[in-house]
Write an enzyme that holds these catalytic residues in place. Sequence first.
Site, mmCIF file in Angstrom:
data_model
loop_
_atom_site.group_PDB
_atom_site.id
_atom_site.type_symbol
_atom_site.label_atom_id
_atom_site.label_comp_id
_atom_site.label_asym_id
_atom_site.label_seq_id
_atom_site.Cartn_x
_atom_site.Cartn_y
_atom_site.Cartn_z
ATOM 1 N N ASP A 109 85.541 -42.878 -14.652
ATOM 2 C CA ASP A 109 85.986 -42.861 -13.248
ATOM 3 C C ASP A 109 85.408 -44.010 -12.432
ATOM 4 O O ASP A 109 84.501 -44.722 -12.879
ATOM 5 C CB ASP A 109 85.615 -41.526 -12.587
ATOM 6 C CG ASP A 109 84.118 -41.221 -12.682
ATOM 7 O OD1 ASP A 109 83.474 -41.650 -13.660
ATOM 8 O OD2 ASP A 109 83.588 -40.557 -11.765
ATOM 9 N N GLU A 176 81.302 -39.265 -13.354
ATOM 10 C CA GLU A 176 79.953 -39.785 -13.041
ATOM 11 C C GLU A 176 79.810 -40.063 -11.553
ATOM 12 O O GLU A 176 78.769 -39.795 -10.961
ATOM 13 C CB GLU A 176 79.689 -41.074 -13.840
ATOM 14 C CG GLU A 176 78.248 -41.573 -13.769
ATOM 15 C CD GLU A 176 77.903 -42.464 -12.575
ATOM 16 O OE1 GLU A 176 76.711 -42.631 -12.288
ATOM 17 O OE2 GLU A 176 78.819 -42.979 -11.917
HETATM 18 ZN ZN LIG Z 1 78.789 -46.595 -12.607
#
Ligand SMILES: [Zn+2]
Length: 449
Positions: A109, A176
């Site tokens: 992401d 993340e």
């Molecule tokens: Zn990163």
Amino acid sequence: MFTRHRQLLLFSVAIFLLSEYTPPPSSAAAHPREPAPITRFRSYLKINTAHPNPDYTTAVKYLTAIASTIPTLRIKIIYLTTLEKPLLLLTLAGSDPSLPAVLFNSHLDSVPVESSKWLHDPFGAHLSPEDGKIYARGAQDDKCIGMQYLEAIKELKGNLDFSPLRTVHVSYVPDEEIGGFDGMAKFVESEEFKELNIGFVMDEGQASPSDEFRVFYADRTPWHMVIKANGLPGHGSRMYENCAMENMMKSIEVITKFRDSQFDLVKAGLAANSEVISVNPVFLKAGTPSPTGFVMNMQPSEVEAGFDIRLPPTADPDLLMRRITEEWAPAWRNMTYEITKKGVLRDYLGRPLLTPTNDSNPWWSVFEQAIAKAGGKLTKPEILASTTDARFMRQRGIPTLGFSPMKNTPILLHDHNEFLKDSVYLDGIKVYKHIIKSLSSFNGTSSSY
Ligand SMILES: [Zn+2]
């Protein structure tokens, strides 16, 4: 219930693998002389995996399509939560599976964009012909490393018939950028992860404006603190002891003194920003509202203030808690506090969350030598000012370094016009070839550090 769920997942994996990857529409056609790794990198960048609606499915399909061209590379898609959040795990089996494996991690992401503030479409992967800059969200953070791992393995397998001693895993995890709770946090808790027997992890780092690579051995840990002052309300004209505003101002004074003491170390060059405890006020809530603003002749009975605190791994959490209860929000001054977010500072054995960068950690020496073999230099190892998924591995006691091979590059993660030069990207593949080769053929003892 569990079995049915499992069947559904397996069925979906089969469908997923059978359906072919269709490249996203290209806004800038590949130049006839453009190196194939650059074209592949740009295609990955064109897949929009920015929050709030990251297209993980297309990204994983794309990576899977490339991985399937590499001989003996095993492909596994793991669903830790929903089908919309796949985790891709690639594995190159080592000749001695009893040795702890090496994991190369990146996240799928990226953070959102404000398209209007960009020179080029943030999902167009525009390659500037005059300077080789590739503009895209994720170019630095961290789609570069995800593709470089793959390209390095592809080249090692293709040209040298590389067969590692230790097993090499490459993971592509979701979420993340929103805390990693449905990604790496769940993965490290899973049976699949335990079975991997990971001994060392390479995760993302940051660009380096100098000619030397940066490496990170720890992340700072965030705490969010809300303190509240209470007191008797009173007329705006009266001066009396222990009103809520006065109590809060005394706390802010004490906190500001502490903040200054830390900031002075940075200003004097005695510590880096990420090596001190930062305490920054982020909100103040006080006053009695009126239709035109605030009631001016009334002293409020409640005042609240919020602080973002970041602690380096060497900070003592017990000492900070004492500071909060005795000085920053003491009950005797009618103050209360709440730690709304309390990041972990110690691993499961009670050790600070950091990976040693000296001889006590054999992985460090192997990594350092690999960089030298690649003709590179490292700056002094650093603590990352923010947080990454690396913390989940460090909490389990697995040594983890943050590293992204981007030198002579401005730090543009999360910024407008994020870019990476094609030459820097290609150099990074060479660096990873050395790192992957060195770490996977390391035959020393690695059980402790
Ligand atoms: Zn990163």
